[in-house]
Design an enzyme around this catalytic site. Sequence first.
Site: not given
Length: 456
Positions: A210, A244
């Site tokens: 991720e 993110c």
Amino acid sequence: MDMLHELLNRHKQYFFTGETKSYEFRKKQLETLREVIKEYEPEVLVALKEDLHKSEWEAYTTEIGFLLEEIKFTLKHLKEWMSPEKVKSPITHLGSKSMIHQEPYGVTLIIAPWNYPFQLQLVPLVGAIAAGNCAVLKPSELTPAVSAVISKMIREVFPDEYVSVVQGGVETSTELLKQPFDHIFFTGSVPVGKIVMEAAAKQLIPVTLELGGKSPAIVDQDANLKLAAKRILWGKFTNAGQTCVAPDYLYVHSDVKLELLQHMSEALLEFYGEDPLLSDKYSHIVSDKHFERLKSFLTNGDVLIGGQHKESERVISPTIIDNISWDDPVMQEEIFGPILPVLEFTDLNQVVDEVRRRPKPLALYFFSESEEKQDMITSSLSFGGGCMNDTLMHIVTPHLPFGGVGSSGTGSYHGKSSFEAFSHRKSIVKQTTNFDFSFRYPSAKNGLKMIKRIMG
């Protein structure tokens, strides 16, 4: 390190007992995790305040509450997810039954980042437990207060051979990556993700990565500008931009640019008051190194809003900068901080071309009242996931997988996808012994003719 090798062996020996695989065991461990999170909530809130200056509201909604919701959803559906999946069998398999079993990988390594240090360490653990694995957790050394609480909490409720916590810096992570884990789950930057993938490739260890990237927010001329301003700034400045999936930069149609910026100025005043540097609702930067990197971007272009900073407390006010080009340093890497560069366009196809020229982003946000334009953006651009007329909200539903594509990551999790991320889909054919097809064997007369008739 011999210590890490011995730790992994203890985990593997425990996994081989089969203890972790029953529904009752997994359910009990998830319930235990839920209860200990509630018990440690006050300590977690204090730790998040210490490491990142997170407000109680932000800490609960983005870390603790998010995690509890994930556990609740998983407990509700776990038995269903664990059930073998029946699939059809072709005519060549007449008399047989075909099944897919979800098998745990074994012992998984979960490496967490610092930006959401509690949630991003333990949400993957929910998936690992649900899938029947053992786990080694590696929290971030950049958030020591949260890492200490996680270690204390996990040791209190789980046997060390089932779930363990290893603390340390880069050297510790490097040694962990040398160990023969059965799966690695990593959340973090693209450069470190490449290191993790390279280390895993040497031992052919499956990975879930991720990562991140430069995620655009695009505002077309027909958007609800007041709402777009609030939602973009909420997504950008939550956790001081250290997210993110935060909008990394803004593309706005030139016809509505000034009006959108005016709405943004009003929204920031509403969110954080006259001086965001003093706001208890606003997070701070995680480290001196990260602060200095972000401060250097303030010399790019022209600061329209914000720009104030206080080095002693590692805080930079929500900042919007204009007159930026793709050649500026701020556009060369993921910002991961409270700075929003603004670019403008007159033709939406121009935006599509610019985004396509760069690595595929983790998220994309498009603001327009036109479903036709929304569909065009969705079909024309590749990105991990995103929203139409909002930001961040796609990651907070357990019904949607969350993950990147290309350089923004590989694999996905949340909800059922977390269970699947830590499982191997094992195919099983249960063949009948009541009869047999002779044409399958090389000695069969006219066997090939029969096979061609069935398979051709």
